[in-house]
Write a protein that holds these residues in place. Structure first.
Motif, PDB file in Angstrom:
ATOM      1  N   ALA A 157       0.832  -1.202   0.000  1.00  5.42           N
ATOM      2  CA  ALA A 157       0.000   0.000   0.000  1.00  5.42           C
ATOM      3  C   ALA A 157       0.871   1.259   0.000  1.00  5.42           C
ATOM      4  N   MET A 158       1.966   1.241   0.748  1.00  2.00           N
ATOM      5  CA  MET A 158       2.867   2.390   0.796  1.00  2.00           C
ATOM      6  C   MET A 158       3.523   2.639  -0.557  1.00  2.00           C
ATOM      7  N   ASN A 159       3.834   1.568  -1.281  1.00  2.00           N
ATOM      8  CA  ASN A 159       4.503   1.715  -2.576  1.00  2.00           C
ATOM      9  C   ASN A 159       3.739   2.631  -3.524  1.00  2.00           C
ATOM     10  N   ARG A 160       2.425   2.498  -3.503  1.00  2.00           N
ATOM     11  CA  ARG A 160       1.593   3.253  -4.455  1.00  2.00           C
ATOM     12  C   ARG A 160       1.691   4.754  -4.229  1.00  2.00           C
ATOM     13  N   HIS A 161       2.170   5.180  -3.054  1.00  2.00           N
ATOM     14  CA  HIS A 161       2.238   6.596  -2.702  1.00  2.00           C
ATOM     15  C   HIS A 161       3.661   7.012  -2.332  1.00  2.00           C
ATOM     16  N   ALA A 162       4.637   6.303  -2.892  1.00  2.00           N
ATOM     17  CA  ALA A 162       6.029   6.484  -2.475  1.00  2.00           C
ATOM     18  C   ALA A 162       6.600   7.846  -2.840  1.00  2.00           C
ATOM     19  N   SER A 163       5.958   8.593  -3.741  1.00  2.00           N
ATOM     20  CA  SER A 163       6.467   9.921  -4.081  1.00  2.00           C
ATOM     21  C   SER A 163       6.295  10.901  -2.923  1.00  2.00           C
ATOM     22  N   LYS A 164       5.382  10.598  -2.006  1.00  2.00           N
ATOM     23  CA  LYS A 164       5.146  11.516  -0.887  1.00  2.00           C
ATOM     24  C   LYS A 164       5.059  10.835   0.473  1.00  2.00           C
ATOM     25  N   ALA A 165       4.840   9.519   0.492  1.00  2.00           N
ATOM     26  CA  ALA A 165       4.678   8.810   1.759  1.00  2.00           C
ATOM     27  C   ALA A 165       5.833   7.840   1.988  1.00  2.00           C
ATOM     28  N   HIS A 166       6.333   7.813   3.211  1.00  2.00           N
ATOM     29  CA  HIS A 166       7.341   6.825   3.593  1.00  2.00           C
ATOM     30  C   HIS A 166       7.156   6.539   5.078  1.00  2.00           C
ATOM     31  N   TRP A 167       7.919   5.550   5.589  1.00  2.00           N
ATOM     32  CA  TRP A 167       7.720   5.121   6.976  1.00  2.00           C
ATOM     33  C   TRP A 167       8.059   6.209   7.977  1.00  2.00           C
ATOM     34  N   GLY A 168       8.849   7.183   7.573  1.00  2.00           N
ATOM     35  CA  GLY A 168       9.214   8.252   8.497  1.00  2.00           C
ATOM     36  C   GLY A 168       8.164   9.335   8.648  1.00  2.00           C
ATOM     37  N   ASN A 169       7.346   9.553   7.605  1.00  2.00           N
ATOM     38  CA  ASN A 169       6.353  10.635   7.689  1.00  2.00           C
ATOM     39  C   ASN A 169       4.915  10.118   7.715  1.00  2.00           C
ATOM     40  N   THR A 170       4.748   8.814   7.959  1.00  2.00           N
ATOM     41  CA  THR A 170       3.422   8.210   7.973  1.00  2.00           C
ATOM     42  C   THR A 170       3.258   7.374   9.240  1.00  2.00           C
ATOM     43  N   GLN A 171       2.180   7.614   9.966  1.00  5.75           N
ATOM     44  CA  GLN A 171       1.867   6.790  11.132  1.00  5.75           C
ATOM     45  C   GLN A 171       1.206   5.507  10.653  1.00  5.75           C
ATOM     46  N   THR A 172       1.805   4.375  10.972  1.00  5.71           N
ATOM     47  CA  THR A 172       1.283   3.093  10.503  1.00  5.71           C
ATOM     48  C   THR A 172       1.029   2.164  11.685  1.00  5.71           C
ATOM     49  N   ALA A 173       0.042   1.327  11.529  1.00  9.82           N
ATOM     50  CA  ALA A 173      -0.269   0.307  12.533  1.00  9.82           C
ATOM     51  C   ALA A 173      -1.236  -0.684  11.919  1.00  9.82           C
TER      52      ALA A 173
END
Length: 287
Positions: free
Chosen positions: A212-228
């Motif tokens: 799911a993160m891959n599809r938004h990799a131009s702006k989202a990554h593990w450092g700037n996204t809260q995931t759980a």
């Protein structure tokens, strides 16, 4: 933890009474308890109340609160049903009297019936051609982001080899899928099938939201996204061995509402489909 013996020790719970068990936690590089650990421990508790040799065929669960790594987790098992062919157990996990997780698991008598499965992707790179997480750390540890480096430095009882190696500095959207080979470290020859299912469930919570993160990799990554992990379901189809690499093939059909949905299939190297997984996880942009 470095090998399968450590992992078995982690997921094998202390019995308090016939329907209640206690577990402890090990970090995987996150400040909270790893979801795969809670999944596997809950299944260990459920299996301990199955006395008719029935086999786990599906489970469905919800993560309600973040688990505290420093405090024990108490698992309580409710016998929902013991029917002619199926048994259902409901497991509640608590810390300090607060419910952090619930799971329902269904077990079935061994039966014969119709049989078909989807095929594993053709021409996929084999593990021998790929870098493991350990190799990535060794080769690129000086340049990869600090958070990723810290995650990769944690010792694990399972080795991962991603088929599609993502460059964290190349910020462009990627296809919403990922394929990862994995293999347990250590001797797996003495595992019974119930324990194999628990170990496979532990591994299944790794990597799945990456699609799911891959599809938004131009702006989202593990450092700037809260995931759980929010919920996690799994279906178990066939017996298997952990004596070789296995492939976790994952795709993400949807992201919306600060949530990402992903589903995956787990194959043996020779293409036997042993399980399918579905998960929705939090993907909240940090402000």
């Amino acid at each position: 933890m470095t090998d399968v013996k450590d992992l078995i020790k982690l997921i094998t719970l202390k019995q308090i009474n016939p329907n209640q068990f206690e577990g402890y936690s090990k970090t995987v590089g996150s400040p909270n308890v790893f979801g795969g650990q809670v999944l596997a421990q809950a299944l260990n508790a459920a299996y301990r109340t199955i006395t008719n040799n029935r086999v786990l065929h599906s489970m469905h669960s919800y993560f309600l609160e973040a688990g505290n790594l420093e405090k024990p987790i108490i698992y309580t098992v409710n016998t929902t049903r013991d029917g002619g062919s199926f048994s259902v157990r409901r497991v509640t996990a608590e810390q300090n009297g607060i419910t952090i997780f619930i799971l329902s698991a269904s077990f079935q008598n061994k039966e014969e019936g119709h049989n078909h499965q989807i095929s594993m992707a053709e021409n996929i790179k084999q593990p021998e051609e790929l870098l493991s997480w350990t190799d990535i750390l060794d080769q690129f540890g000086e340049v990869i982001p600090k958070q990723m480096k810290g995650f990769l430095e944690v010792e694990r009882p399972v080795e991962f080899k991603p088929v599609e190696l993502v460059n964290p500095f190349n910020t462009k959207d990627l296809p919403a899928f990922t394929n990862v080979w994995f293999k347990l470290n250590g001797d797996t020859s003495i595992l019974d099938f119930a324990l194999k299912q628990q170990l496979l469930t532990y591994v299944s919570d790794y990597n799945i939201l990456a699609a799911a993160m891959n599809r938004h990799a131009s702006k989202a990554h593990w450092g700037n996204t809260q995931t759980a992990s929010l919920d996690h379901s799994m279906w178990y189809f066939r017996e298997f061995d952990f004596d070789d690499w296995m492939l976790y093939s994952i795709e993400s059909p949807n992201t919306s509402g600060a949530r990402g949905f992903a589903k995956g299939n787990i194959f043996t190297r020779d293409g036997l489909l042993v399980a399918s997984v579905a998960q929705e996880g939090l993907m909240r942009p940090k402000t």
